[in-house]
Write an enzyme that holds these catalytic residues in place. Sequence first.
Site, PDB file in Angstrom:
ATOM      1  CE1 TYR A 197       7.523  17.927 -13.616  1.00  0.00           C
ATOM      2  CE2 TYR A 197       8.925  16.432 -12.358  1.00  0.00           C
ATOM      3  CZ  TYR A 197       7.694  17.030 -12.572  1.00  0.00           C
ATOM      4  OH  TYR A 197       6.649  16.752 -11.729  1.00  0.00           O
ATOM      5  CE  LYS A 253       5.746  20.217 -11.087  1.00  0.00           C
ATOM      6  NZ  LYS A 253       4.436  20.857 -10.836  1.00  0.00           N
TER       7      LYS A 253
END
Length: 252
Positions: free
Chosen positions: A151, A155
Amino acid sequence: MKGTAFITGATSGIGEACAILLASNGYNLVLCGRNQPKLNQLKNKLSQHVDVHTLCFDIGHTDQLKEITKKLPEAFQRIDVLINNAGGAHGLDELDHSSISDIDQMIDVNVKGLLYITRMVIPCLMRSNGGHVVNISSVAGKQPYGKGVAYCASKAAVEAISESLRQELVPRGIKVTNIAPGAVNTNFSTTRFKGDTERAARVYQGFSPLVAEDIAETVLFCLNRPSRVQISDMTILASAQSTATTIHRADL
């Protein structure tokens, strides 16, 4: 009328809040999401004030994206604002215990989907008199943490995309803004924990988290700056949050 905003992940959370706020400020809307009934519900609500077109597809499935902009009616072929909001976290495990399907989902949606949609919408932005791309990143892209390798990486990629894209699009008269929220109480944690609402609720216990409307208002602030002003990057944290993983929980 302010123009037309194309919003991904528009059926919940930050995307839905952006749709409602931008409609109240005179933007026509192209609303994208996977839930056609929710898209219809939003369209019925917001089309009382502005023109709304919906596109139902899964941004993580590249085969569904190839002809997306060709499906836009003539009146929506000029896009003034692209809000890349679709994304999410799946799982909270150390990498060697992470699900391969979770990793694929985060890379496919958070990175590849954002790239593909942006690539296809840029020609529509070029028809505007000064377009604007807003990428919803995360504080996790600036401050990576354990048990969030994929994750955080996805990002961090959004952060890099925003920087690179700005260098390409500014000469074409298009602004690029990267917005990195901290803890926002949406369905983010419920998705991350596979529908475990009790575990998700504990993420926001003991402090006042941000809400989706806080991020939507920030997006609108960036869009409303004079043409001479480009907000390149903003990080927005809850008052009780100091880093990606540090939150002062007064009641616990």
